[in-house]
Write a protein that holds these residues in place. Structure first.
Motif, mmCIF file in Angstrom:
data_model
loop_
_atom_site.group_PDB
_atom_site.id
_atom_site.type_symbol
_atom_site.label_atom_id
_atom_site.label_comp_id
_atom_site.label_asym_id
_atom_site.label_seq_id
_atom_site.Cartn_x
_atom_site.Cartn_y
_atom_site.Cartn_z
ATOM 1 N N ILE A 475 1.006 -1.214 0.098
ATOM 2 C CA ILE A 475 0.167 -0.049 0.200
ATOM 3 C C ILE A 475 0.850 1.269 0.004
ATOM 4 C CG2 ILE A 475 -2.063 1.044 1.264
ATOM 5 C CD1 ILE A 475 -2.019 -1.906 2.815
ATOM 6 N N LEU A 476 1.211 1.630 -1.122
ATOM 7 C CA LEU A 476 2.370 2.690 -1.482
ATOM 8 C C LEU A 476 1.824 3.788 -2.227
ATOM 9 C CD1 LEU A 476 4.835 -0.067 -2.749
ATOM 10 C CD2 LEU A 476 4.413 0.641 -0.370
ATOM 11 N N VAL A 477 2.303 5.114 -1.618
ATOM 12 C CA VAL A 477 2.082 6.124 -2.303
ATOM 13 C C VAL A 477 3.447 7.229 -2.552
ATOM 14 C CG1 VAL A 477 0.846 8.519 -2.747
ATOM 15 C CG2 VAL A 477 -0.338 6.445 -1.359
ATOM 16 N N SER A 478 3.804 7.349 -3.748
ATOM 17 C CA SER A 478 5.068 8.089 -3.787
ATOM 18 C C SER A 478 4.882 9.596 -4.656
ATOM 19 C CB SER A 478 5.997 7.263 -4.268
ATOM 20 O OG SER A 478 5.799 6.691 -5.710
ATOM 21 N N GLN A 479 5.830 10.238 -4.756
ATOM 22 C CA GLN A 479 5.943 11.378 -5.480
ATOM 23 C C GLN A 479 5.062 12.382 -5.020
ATOM 24 O OE1 GLN A 479 6.719 10.713 -9.842
ATOM 25 N NE2 GLN A 479 7.455 8.712 -9.328
ATOM 26 N N ILE A 480 4.546 12.462 -3.754
ATOM 27 C CA ILE A 480 3.573 13.331 -3.562
ATOM 28 C C ILE A 480 4.053 14.891 -3.586
ATOM 29 C CG2 ILE A 480 2.387 14.473 -1.148
ATOM 30 C CD1 ILE A 480 2.540 11.625 -0.081
ATOM 31 N N MET A 481 3.150 15.693 -4.367
ATOM 32 C CA MET A 481 3.544 16.915 -4.832
ATOM 33 C C MET A 481 2.540 17.970 -4.271
ATOM 34 S SD MET A 481 4.427 15.927 -9.081
ATOM 35 C CE MET A 481 2.941 15.155 -9.062
ATOM 36 N N PRO A 482 3.133 19.176 -3.859
ATOM 37 C CA PRO A 482 4.539 19.324 -3.802
ATOM 38 C C PRO A 482 5.298 18.765 -2.679
ATOM 39 C CG PRO A 482 3.198 21.380 -3.496
ATOM 40 C CD PRO A 482 2.160 20.267 -3.356
ATOM 41 N N GLU A 483 6.511 18.338 -2.677
ATOM 42 C CA GLU A 483 7.211 17.870 -2.074
ATOM 43 C C GLU A 483 7.537 18.478 -0.609
ATOM 44 O OE1 GLU A 483 11.534 17.588 -2.440
ATOM 45 O OE2 GLU A 483 11.405 18.253 -4.514
ATOM 46 N N ALA A 484 7.683 17.930 0.410
ATOM 47 C CA ALA A 484 8.096 18.720 1.661
ATOM 48 C C ALA A 484 9.084 19.956 1.767
ATOM 49 C CB ALA A 484 8.503 17.699 2.879
ATOM 50 N N ALA A 485 10.094 19.781 0.843
ATOM 51 C CA ALA A 485 11.306 20.722 0.971
ATOM 52 C C ALA A 485 10.433 21.835 0.050
ATOM 53 C CB ALA A 485 12.309 19.936 0.106
ATOM 54 N N GLU A 486 9.677 21.810 -0.722
ATOM 55 C CA GLU A 486 9.005 22.842 -1.297
ATOM 56 C C GLU A 486 7.785 23.494 -0.377
ATOM 57 O OE1 GLU A 486 9.552 22.213 -6.002
ATOM 58 O OE2 GLU A 486 8.059 21.283 -5.148
ATOM 59 N N GLY A 487 7.498 23.029 0.842
ATOM 60 C CA GLY A 487 6.368 23.522 1.492
ATOM 61 C C GLY A 487 5.132 22.749 1.436
ATOM 62 N N GLY A 488 5.290 21.486 0.841
ATOM 63 C CA GLY A 488 3.990 20.844 0.472
ATOM 64 C C GLY A 488 3.507 20.302 1.993
ATOM 65 N N PRO A 489 2.210 20.198 2.101
ATOM 66 C CA PRO A 489 1.412 19.390 3.294
ATOM 67 C C PRO A 489 2.124 18.529 3.825
ATOM 68 C CG PRO A 489 -0.155 20.313 1.383
ATOM 69 C CD PRO A 489 1.247 20.100 1.088
ATOM 70 N N GLN A 518 -3.636 24.587 7.444
ATOM 71 C CA GLN A 518 -3.347 26.082 7.126
ATOM 72 C C GLN A 518 -2.471 26.781 8.054
ATOM 73 O OE1 GLN A 518 -3.615 27.198 4.067
ATOM 74 N NE2 GLN A 518 -2.280 28.952 4.906
ATOM 75 N N ASN A 519 -2.884 26.460 9.402
ATOM 76 C CA ASN A 519 -1.923 27.102 10.647
ATOM 77 C C ASN A 519 -0.491 26.515 10.784
ATOM 78 O OD1 ASN A 519 -4.135 28.851 11.434
ATOM 79 N ND2 ASN A 519 -4.883 27.272 13.109
ATOM 80 N N ARG A 520 -0.715 25.250 10.559
ATOM 81 C CA ARG A 520 1.003 24.421 10.550
ATOM 82 C C ARG A 520 1.659 24.962 9.266
ATOM 83 N NH1 ARG A 520 -0.267 17.854 11.491
ATOM 84 N NH2 ARG A 520 -1.649 18.182 13.383
ATOM 85 N N LEU A 521 1.014 25.011 8.281
ATOM 86 C CA LEU A 521 1.735 25.445 7.071
ATOM 87 C C LEU A 521 2.310 26.872 7.095
ATOM 88 C CD1 LEU A 521 -0.576 24.025 4.010
ATOM 89 C CD2 LEU A 521 1.970 23.146 4.800
ATOM 90 N N GLU A 522 1.690 27.812 7.617
ATOM 91 C CA GLU A 522 1.996 29.028 8.028
ATOM 92 C C GLU A 522 3.304 29.155 8.816
ATOM 93 O OE1 GLU A 522 -1.435 31.271 9.361
ATOM 94 O OE2 GLU A 522 -2.158 31.329 7.239
ATOM 95 N N GLU A 523 3.141 28.128 9.869
ATOM 96 C CA GLU A 523 4.212 28.041 10.826
ATOM 97 C C GLU A 523 5.440 27.354 10.453
ATOM 98 O OE1 GLU A 523 2.371 26.298 14.259
ATOM 99 O OE2 GLU A 523 1.173 28.039 14.682
ATOM 100 N N TRP A 524 5.454 26.631 9.267
ATOM 101 C CA TRP A 524 6.544 25.718 8.664
ATOM 102 C C TRP A 524 7.791 26.457 8.444
ATOM 103 C CZ3 TRP A 524 8.592 25.412 3.601
ATOM 104 C CH2 TRP A 524 9.242 24.379 3.343
ATOM 105 N N VAL A 525 9.023 25.915 8.706
ATOM 106 C CA VAL A 525 10.212 26.534 8.640
ATOM 107 C C VAL A 525 11.016 25.503 7.873
ATOM 108 C CG1 VAL A 525 12.244 27.270 9.638
ATOM 109 C CG2 VAL A 525 10.183 27.959 10.440
#
Length: 554
Positions: A475-489, A518-525
């Motif tokens: 049960i696999l999901v890959s290439q989630i976009m946007p990727e985490a390094a680009e601020g993806g969820p 949304q709050n988490r994304l705004e606080e993401w560094v």
């Protein structure tokens, strides 16, 4: 007028003529098509060990057909060899290194065409990308899959070896037993024998029209392969005289054909990224993610080759191969597309009289009524993600579990060995995409293989912004976009979050409110990551997003 024939009396003409005369070119040779033989040969890997002999045969064939061959060697990445350093980060970036290597040598020398010897995962897409970029006559020659051997009374191949590591931590296999398997897991040259990325891309190269019809998949060093080598060597010379270039072949309709085939065979999830990259290099205005999403609704699984089912890649070859699959899709594919043969897809298919429907099912009687690959969207993947749904059991197409979060495939493997991964978990491996790695971490696929070996791949899901191997199951999901390094969820998923994967309705969500997300994304560094100077640091600065095929910036 061949572009390789420089102006007599010019500096470039004079110095080139001097070098080539020393190499033995005759006066007649200077007027003949100059053809690059792209040889990704290497003695590091069994994937490439036979390519020098193939290159010699190609060069001989080109000479007989009236051309002048020049062998050009490039880097030769192997997912099972050059994955050891830096958690396999070099693998995806090597694809684009090959493309640029070819551009430097072929365009720098103004050669007239090229024949590309494709083997392991990244070479076939790289060769098609280079052909699309340079737009000179190009033929892809898939150089075949390998075969396994007998370990005691059991047949073993590289796929079995890959998945058996996880059995050691569970106590079901000893290191000595695994060592015995490694002694016989490969008995011939060539690529991995399942429906992994290499065989998938060989098949899709044919579906796109970039190989002669009937070549994929093919056993390495077989008489059939050498017949195709001779035919391809003659054909590339003809293509130069006909001015048949890749951009006449690589149309939007050709990519639609390739996507239909990818869905029907349950091909590698990495085909999404590679097809996107080839389309981008051809400068086509097409979103391959959206093509997958549109066509998947009318697709079903016609081929059941490992890891999707019990059949072997040689079964598919004998049943009709890529042409057999396209024959079964005859009423859906674009038959008027031109191919390197000089004929259309429809004209090529007329040559195939029979398909073994025990292996390649018809659309009316598929192995599964749903397609092998699906594109997922949701609050975790607003730009899409991909899953090989056919590698998950039919009763596991819906999964809800608790997040276990890792920024490294190696850390996930350690957690599995320590018993920290339990049924019902959704293992999140992030910072593993092209930018976040940089270069996708191959250890994510190693974790999945270990999970399978431990017998937990039907009870634990894995999601990542990186990639998994086309050989992985579960049960696999890959290439989630946007990727985490680009601020993806995916960057803000927390340990213990509930995650829902719905392969039937093509959804992937973290079960928190929109406001909380949304709050988490705004606080993401962004994670500060020290990348040593060298190719990976350069790659990180110029690589584009996954939905653009992770190609380099123009």
């Amino acid at each position: 007028m061949l572009r390789s024939n420089l102006k007599p009396g010019s500096t470039s003409w004079a110095v080139r003529r001097t070098q080539w005369k020393f190499l033995g070119l005759s006066e007649e040779d200077f007027e003949r098509p100059k053809i690059a033989v792209i040889n990704t040969s290497s003695t590091l890997s069994s994937c490439y060990i036979h390519l020098d002999d193939i290159s010699e045969k190609v060069q001989e064939g080109i000479r007989r057909a009236g051309g002048v061959p020049f062998e050009i060697r490039t880097t030769a990445p192997s997912d099972f060899i050059t994955n050891a350093g830096r958690e396999g980060r070099y693998i995806l970036p090597s694809r684009d290194l090959i493309v640029n290597d070819i551009e430097v040598m072929v365009e720098g020398a103004l050669l007239d065409g090229m024949i590309c010897l494709s083997s392991c995962d990244k070479t076939a897409p790289a060769h098609m990308m280079a052909g699309a970029r340079l737009n000179i006559p190009t033929i892809i020659v898939p150089c075949g899959y390998n075969k396994g051997g007998m370990c005691g009374k059991a047949f073993v191949d590289i796929d079995d070896v890959f998945e058996s590591v996880g059995k050691i931590s569970k106590g079901d296999l000893s290191v000595d037993q695994l060592t015995d398997m490694t002694n016989v897991g490969i008995t011939t040259p060539g690529v991995c024998a399942g429906m992994g990325t290499a065989n998938t891309m060989h098949i899709l190269a044919e579906a796109l029209g970039m190989t002669l019809p009937g070549i994929a998949p093919i056993a390495a060093n077989s008489p059939k392969l050498y017949e195709f080598i001779e035919r391809s060597s003659r054909r590339i010379v003809e293509m130069i005289h006909e001015e048949l270039t890749p951009r006449r072949i690589l149309t939007v309709e050709a990519f639609e054909n390739a996507v239909r085939v990818a869905l029907a065979i349950g091909g590698s999830v990495n085909s999404l990224r590679h097809l996107s990259a080839v389309a981008a290099e051809a400068e086509l205005d097409v979103n391959i993610v959206q093509v997958f999403e549109r066509i998947v609704e009318e697709s079903s699984l016609l081929v059941n080759v490992r890891p999707n089912g019990p059949d072997h890649i040689e079964d598919l070859e004998q049943a009709g191969g890529a042409m057999g699959v396209m024959k079964q899709l005859e009423d859906k594919i674009n038959q008027g597309i031109l191919t390197v043969s000089g004929r259309t897809v429809g004209e090529n298919l007329q040559e195939l009289k029979e398909v073994d429907e025990k292996i390649i099912r018809s659309s009316n009687d598929p192995w599964r009524k749903t397609s092998g690959l699906v594109i997922l969207r949701g609050n975790l993947a607003p730009e899409g993600a991909i899953s090989k749904a056919s590698s998950a059991p039919e009763d596991k197409q819906f999964f809800e579990g608790t997040a276990k979060v890792f920024n490294s495939g190696t850390k996930a493997i350690e957690a599995l060995e320590q018993g920290a991964i339990q049924p019902g978990d959704v293992v999140v491996i992030r910072e593993a995409g092209p930018k976040g790695g940089p270069g996708t971490l191959l250890t994510a696929s190693h974790f999945i293989a270990s999970l399978t070996g431990a017998g937990m791949n039907e009870e634990v899901a894995v999601i990542t912004d990186g990639q998994n191997s086309g050989l992985n199951r579960g049960i696999l999901v890959s290439q989630i976009m946007p990727e985490a390094a680009e601020g993806g969820p995916l960057a803000v998923v927390k340990e213990g979050d509930a995650i829902q994967i719905d392969l039937i309705n093509k959804k992937i969500n973290v079960l928190i409110s929109d406001e909380e997300l949304q709050n988490r994304l705004e606080e993401w560094v962004p994670t500060e990551k020290e990348v040593p100077r060298g190719w990976l640091k350069i790659y990180q600065k110029v690589v584009q997003s996954g939905n653009k095929g992770s190609i380099l910036l123009e």
